[in-house]
Design a protein around this motif. Sequence first.
Motif, PDB file in Angstrom:
ATOM      1  N   ASN A  53      26.054  20.890  30.753  1.00 16.73           N
ATOM      2  CA  ASN A  53      24.876  21.733  30.998  1.00 16.73           C
ATOM      3  C   ASN A  53      24.151  21.308  32.285  1.00 16.73           C
ATOM      4  OD1 ASN A  53      25.241  23.240  28.589  1.00 16.73           O
ATOM      5  ND2 ASN A  53      24.245  21.597  27.432  1.00 16.73           N
ATOM      6  N   GLY A  54      23.438  22.257  32.878  1.00 20.42           N
ATOM      7  CA  GLY A  54      22.645  21.991  34.067  1.00 20.42           C
ATOM      8  C   GLY A  54      23.231  22.524  35.354  1.00 20.42           C
ATOM      9  N   LEU A  55      24.557  22.792  35.390  1.00 19.45           N
ATOM     10  CA  LEU A  55      25.192  23.330  36.583  1.00 19.45           C
ATOM     11  C   LEU A  55      25.463  24.814  36.372  1.00 19.45           C
ATOM     12  CD1 LEU A  55      26.622  23.193  39.310  1.00 19.45           C
ATOM     13  CD2 LEU A  55      28.659  22.341  38.136  1.00 19.45           C
ATOM     14  N   VAL A  56      24.883  25.657  37.236  1.00 23.85           N
ATOM     15  CA  VAL A  56      25.030  27.111  37.101  1.00 23.85           C
ATOM     16  C   VAL A  56      25.579  27.669  38.406  1.00 23.85           C
ATOM     17  CG1 VAL A  56      23.853  29.291  36.631  1.00 23.85           C
ATOM     18  CG2 VAL A  56      23.096  27.203  35.495  1.00 23.85           C
ATOM     19  N   PHE A  57      26.643  28.460  38.309  1.00 19.00           N
ATOM     20  CA  PHE A  57      27.210  29.131  39.474  1.00 19.00           C
ATOM     21  C   PHE A  57      26.638  30.541  39.571  1.00 19.00           C
ATOM     22  CE2 PHE A  57      30.304  25.840  38.723  1.00 19.00           C
ATOM     23  CZ  PHE A  57      30.723  25.492  39.994  1.00 19.00           C
ATOM     24  N   ASN A  58      26.424  30.986  40.797  1.00 20.19           N
ATOM     25  CA  ASN A  58      25.959  32.350  41.022  1.00 20.19           C
ATOM     26  C   ASN A  58      27.166  33.283  41.045  1.00 20.19           C
ATOM     27  OD1 ASN A  58      24.315  34.522  41.575  1.00 20.19           O
ATOM     28  ND2 ASN A  58      24.161  34.097  43.756  1.00 20.19           N
ATOM     29  N   ASN A  59      27.322  34.051  39.973  1.00 18.03           N
ATOM     30  CA  ASN A  59      28.388  35.033  39.805  1.00 18.03           C
ATOM     31  C   ASN A  59      29.792  34.443  39.920  1.00 18.03           C
ATOM     32  OD1 ASN A  59      29.374  37.585  39.213  1.00 18.03           O
ATOM     33  ND2 ASN A  59      29.390  38.242  41.337  1.00 18.03           N
ATOM     34  N   PRO A  60      30.161  33.501  39.046  1.00 16.21           N
ATOM     35  CA  PRO A  60      31.555  33.051  38.993  1.00 16.21           C
ATOM     36  C   PRO A  60      32.435  34.172  38.466  1.00 16.21           C
ATOM     37  CG  PRO A  60      30.333  32.208  37.129  1.00 16.21           C
ATOM     38  CD  PRO A  60      29.323  32.890  38.006  1.00 16.21           C
ATOM     39  N   GLN A  61      33.721  34.119  38.799  1.00 17.32           N
ATOM     40  CA  GLN A  61      34.632  35.190  38.415  1.00 17.32           C
ATOM     41  C   GLN A  61      35.913  34.615  37.822  1.00 17.32           C
ATOM     42  OE1 GLN A  61      35.256  37.424  42.006  1.00 17.32           O
ATOM     43  NE2 GLN A  61      33.333  38.535  41.831  1.00 17.32           N
ATOM     44  N   LEU A  62      36.436  35.349  36.851  1.00 14.40           N
ATOM     45  CA  LEU A  62      37.760  35.080  36.296  1.00 14.40           C
ATOM     46  C   LEU A  62      38.549  36.370  36.469  1.00 14.40           C
ATOM     47  CD1 LEU A  62      39.590  33.117  34.707  1.00 14.40           C
ATOM     48  CD2 LEU A  62      38.649  34.075  32.596  1.00 14.40           C
ATOM     49  N   ASN A  63      39.542  36.349  37.356  1.00 16.80           N
ATOM     50  CA  ASN A  63      40.273  37.560  37.712  1.00 16.80           C
ATOM     51  C   ASN A  63      41.699  37.506  37.174  1.00 16.80           C
ATOM     52  OD1 ASN A  63      38.036  38.453  39.257  1.00 16.80           O
ATOM     53  ND2 ASN A  63      38.710  37.211  40.983  1.00 16.80           N
ATOM     54  N   PHE A  64      42.161  38.637  36.672  1.00 19.10           N
ATOM     55  CA  PHE A  64      43.526  38.753  36.158  1.00 19.10           C
ATOM     56  C   PHE A  64      44.276  39.824  36.952  1.00 19.10           C
ATOM     57  CE2 PHE A  64      41.185  36.937  32.655  1.00 19.10           C
ATOM     58  CZ  PHE A  64      42.053  36.012  32.114  1.00 19.10           C
ATOM     59  N   TYR A  65      45.440  39.445  37.458  1.00 26.71           N
ATOM     60  CA  TYR A  65      46.325  40.378  38.139  1.00 26.71           C
ATOM     61  C   TYR A  65      47.557  40.546  37.250  1.00 26.71           C
ATOM     62  CZ  TYR A  65      43.301  39.011  42.003  1.00 26.71           C
ATOM     63  OH  TYR A  65      42.211  38.746  42.789  1.00 26.71           O
ATOM     64  N   ILE A  66      47.694  41.724  36.660  1.00 26.23           N
ATOM     65  CA  ILE A  66      48.740  41.964  35.664  1.00 26.23           C
ATOM     66  C   ILE A  66      49.778  42.918  36.250  1.00 26.23           C
ATOM     67  CG2 ILE A  66      49.234  42.760  33.327  1.00 26.23           C
ATOM     68  CD1 ILE A  66      46.358  42.090  32.588  1.00 26.23           C
ATOM     69  N   ASN A  67      51.012  42.425  36.383  1.00 24.00           N
ATOM     70  CA  ASN A  67      52.124  43.215  36.900  1.00 24.00           C
ATOM     71  C   ASN A  67      53.011  43.623  35.729  1.00 24.00           C
ATOM     72  OD1 ASN A  67      51.297  42.776  39.636  1.00 24.00           O
ATOM     73  ND2 ASN A  67      52.203  40.730  39.523  1.00 24.00           N
ATOM     74  N   ASN A  68      53.073  44.907  35.446  1.00 27.39           N
ATOM     75  CA  ASN A  68      53.768  45.426  34.276  1.00 27.39           C
ATOM     76  C   ASN A  68      54.986  46.234  34.705  1.00 27.39           C
ATOM     77  OD1 ASN A  68      54.474  46.337  31.738  1.00 27.39           O
ATOM     78  ND2 ASN A  68      52.890  47.926  31.664  1.00 27.39           N
ATOM     79  N   ALA A  69      56.177  45.785  34.296  1.00 29.68           N
ATOM     80  CA  ALA A  69      57.410  46.510  34.602  1.00 29.68           C
ATOM     81  C   ALA A  69      57.946  47.268  33.396  1.00 29.68           C
ATOM     82  CB  ALA A  69      58.472  45.535  35.128  1.00 29.68           C
ATOM     83  N   PHE A  70      57.259  47.174  32.257  1.00 31.19           N
ATOM     84  CA  PHE A  70      57.623  47.971  31.087  1.00 31.19           C
ATOM     85  C   PHE A  70      57.040  49.372  31.227  1.00 31.19           C
ATOM     86  CE2 PHE A  70      58.064  43.735  29.304  1.00 31.19           C
ATOM     87  CZ  PHE A  70      59.182  43.858  28.506  1.00 31.19           C
ATOM     88  N   GLY A  71      57.723  50.350  30.719  1.00 29.02           N
ATOM     89  CA  GLY A  71      57.190  51.705  30.703  1.00 29.02           C
ATOM     90  C   GLY A  71      56.299  51.911  29.497  1.00 29.02           C
ATOM     91  N   VAL A  72      55.344  50.992  29.312  1.00 29.29           N
ATOM     92  CA  VAL A  72      54.446  51.018  28.152  1.00 29.29           C
ATOM     93  C   VAL A  72      53.035  50.698  28.627  1.00 29.29           C
ATOM     94  CG1 VAL A  72      53.984  50.142  25.837  1.00 29.29           C
ATOM     95  CG2 VAL A  72      56.329  50.147  26.716  1.00 29.29           C
ATOM     96  N   PRO A  73      52.119  51.658  28.645  1.00 28.51           N
ATOM     97  CA  PRO A  73      50.725  51.337  28.974  1.00 28.51           C
ATOM     98  C   PRO A  73      50.126  50.455  27.879  1.00 28.51           C
ATOM     99  CG  PRO A  73      50.890  53.588  28.192  1.00 28.51           C
ATOM    100  CD  PRO A  73      52.299  53.101  28.344  1.00 28.51           C
TER     101      PRO A  73
END
Length: 323
Positions: A57-77
């Motif tokens: 506790n005590g350390l705060v980031f201004n707008n941290p992000q967790l990003n996911f890049y998903i590459n889908n080769a199945f013909g299934v949404p």
Amino acid sequence: TLKVKTGDFINGTEFINYTLTITGAEFSEIYGWFGDKTIDINNQSIEIDFFEGISENGLVFNNPQLNFYINNAFGVPMGVNFTGVSSSNANGTTANLSGTITDSPQFVRAPSTSQVGNIATSVINIDESNSNMRDLLAISPNQFNIALTAEANYTNDDGSDRNFVTTESNVEVVTEINLPLNVKLTDVSRDFPTGIEGFDFEDADTIKLVLNTINQLPFDGTIDMQFLAADSSVLKEFPDILFFTSAEVPTSGKIEEPTTNSSIVKVHKGEDGGYQELLDASVLNLVMRVTSYNAGEDNFVKIFSDYELIIQVGTEVNVNHEL
């Protein structure tokens, strides 16, 4: 071909039964409707060394992000569920991801049947606008736990679009943790231990430990100086020593001129002077507590790569000699 000769007939109780056995079958492509099953698409733990030794506790980031890049080769949404994302620290504290990002599955695109062999990429951003990302980082985590499940045929539940799979189909998930060095610190502490066994000034009456700092960081810092025994118990402590101070942060956000500070800790013989405890100690531990510039006013400060904090530690010894 079933041939019925003139005059012959087939009644309703007759049938033909074929038994077909296929062994060693292989496929290159399959088309059809694959249903709406829930599947595991990613399960991993990400080790984070950035917070090592920093207090919870005590350390705060201004707008941290967790990003996911998903590459889908199945013909299934798919619809990806993020309820399995959490962080944990060395103390066993766990923070679970919550917010609108976890309220419903997040859509992942898929190639159509006319795009067999192609990859559909989806980018999903998790930040403070749709989650409690600050809470996940506020515990000073040493690990991010990511267990993602997906609902097949999300938004395609009527089966109107055909699915496909090939021998080359796969789902690749790339995870990126983005910690902008725009932070707020409130009484964040960290230990800096160093061995001092064998320290001895037999003829010294007073020992002065001199701490000089040249600080360009937008932080104010104090330390508790502790003499520790071999079992880590505190033999003597000098609390709340002013260690370094922040310069005024200009409107540009970058400090150009550092501030300097000098502090002296006197260790002397006699009752509660700390001299004997220093001789008995195995470890000198500095507990540093840091607060960023104007943190009480909810102000965030930027950390630049060329900032420096220079620490100089010296001793002055007073010795009496009888002639």
